[in-house]
Design a protein around this motif. Structure first.
Motif, short mmCIF file in Angstrom:
data_model
loop_
_atom_site.label_atom_id
_atom_site.label_comp_id
_atom_site.label_asym_id
_atom_site.label_seq_id
_atom_site.Cartn_x
_atom_site.Cartn_y
_atom_site.Cartn_z
N SER A 28 13.18 -5.37 -46.21
CA SER A 28 12.65 -5.88 -44.95
C SER A 28 13.67 -5.65 -43.84
CB SER A 28 12.36 -7.37 -45.06
OG SER A 28 11.42 -7.62 -46.06
N TRP A 29 13.19 -5.55 -42.61
CA TRP A 29 14.08 -5.43 -41.46
C TRP A 29 14.79 -6.76 -41.25
CZ3 TRP A 29 15.31 -1.11 -38.90
CH2 TRP A 29 14.48 -0.01 -39.07
N MET A 30 16.03 -6.70 -40.75
CA MET A 30 16.79 -7.89 -40.42
C MET A 30 17.38 -7.69 -39.03
SD MET A 30 20.21 -9.50 -42.15
CE MET A 30 19.39 -10.25 -43.53
N LEU A 31 17.09 -8.61 -38.14
CA LEU A 31 17.65 -8.57 -36.80
C LEU A 31 19.08 -9.09 -36.85
CD1 LEU A 31 17.25 -8.12 -33.76
CD2 LEU A 31 16.43 -10.48 -33.64
N ILE A 32 20.00 -8.30 -36.37
CA ILE A 32 21.40 -8.71 -36.29
C ILE A 32 21.68 -9.10 -34.84
CG2 ILE A 32 23.80 -8.08 -36.73
CD1 ILE A 32 21.98 -8.06 -39.21
N GLU A 33 21.67 -10.38 -34.58
CA GLU A 33 21.85 -10.87 -33.21
C GLU A 33 23.34 -10.94 -32.86
OE1 GLU A 33 19.62 -14.50 -33.63
OE2 GLU A 33 17.86 -13.53 -32.73
N GLN A 34 23.61 -10.92 -31.56
CA GLN A 34 24.99 -10.97 -31.09
C GLN A 34 25.70 -12.21 -31.60
OE1 GLN A 34 26.54 -8.40 -29.29
NE2 GLN A 34 28.35 -9.57 -29.89
N SER A 35 25.00 -13.32 -31.72
CA SER A 35 25.64 -14.55 -32.21
C SER A 35 26.17 -14.37 -33.63
CB SER A 35 24.66 -15.73 -32.15
OG SER A 35 23.51 -15.47 -32.94
N ARG A 36 25.47 -13.61 -34.47
CA ARG A 36 25.96 -13.35 -35.83
C ARG A 36 27.19 -12.45 -35.78
NH1 ARG A 36 23.30 -13.11 -41.21
NH2 ARG A 36 21.41 -13.68 -40.10
N ILE A 37 27.17 -11.45 -34.91
CA ILE A 37 28.32 -10.55 -34.75
C ILE A 37 29.53 -11.34 -34.26
CG2 ILE A 37 29.21 -8.58 -33.44
CD1 ILE A 37 26.31 -7.45 -33.51
N ASP A 38 29.30 -12.22 -33.29
CA ASP A 38 30.40 -13.04 -32.76
C ASP A 38 30.97 -13.97 -33.83
OD1 ASP A 38 29.96 -11.83 -30.30
OD2 ASP A 38 28.85 -13.54 -29.47
N ALA A 39 30.10 -14.57 -34.64
CA ALA A 39 30.56 -15.46 -35.71
C ALA A 39 31.37 -14.67 -36.74
CB ALA A 39 29.38 -16.15 -36.37
N PHE A 40 30.92 -13.47 -37.07
CA PHE A 40 31.66 -12.64 -38.02
C PHE A 40 33.02 -12.26 -37.44
CE2 PHE A 40 32.78 -8.79 -40.34
CZ PHE A 40 32.46 -9.15 -41.64
#
Length: 75
Positions: free
Chosen positions: A22-34
């Motif tokens: 399935s597609w997964m949206l990678i939002e900026q908030s997840r990138i920032d948390a990582f």
């Protein structure tokens, strides 16, 4: 039976759909948390405005973030 990993066997599979998820949206908030967890605050990941001026045109997820999400593809 031939080697399933031979170049000819792999060429025979060109265009075949395998291993989809399935597609997964990678939002900026997840990138920032990582970035916060890994202490990798490269602008290309966390500064969307500055990253928009690069040839990529936007911020991009960390390679390790992308890799870590592979486990989600197997659900």
């Amino acid at each position: 039976m031939g080697n399933p990993l031979s170049i000819d066997a792999l060429r025979a599979r060109v265009g075949e759909v395998i291993g989809t998820s399935s597609w997964m949206l990678i939002e900026q908030s997840r990138i920032d948390a990582f970035a916060a967890v890994t202490l990798d605050h490269q602008f290309i990941h966390v500064d969307a405005a500055r990253a928009s001026s690069t040839p990529l045109g936007s911020s991009v997820a960390h390679g390790f973030l992308t890799l870590s999400l592979l486990s989600c593809a197997f659900h």
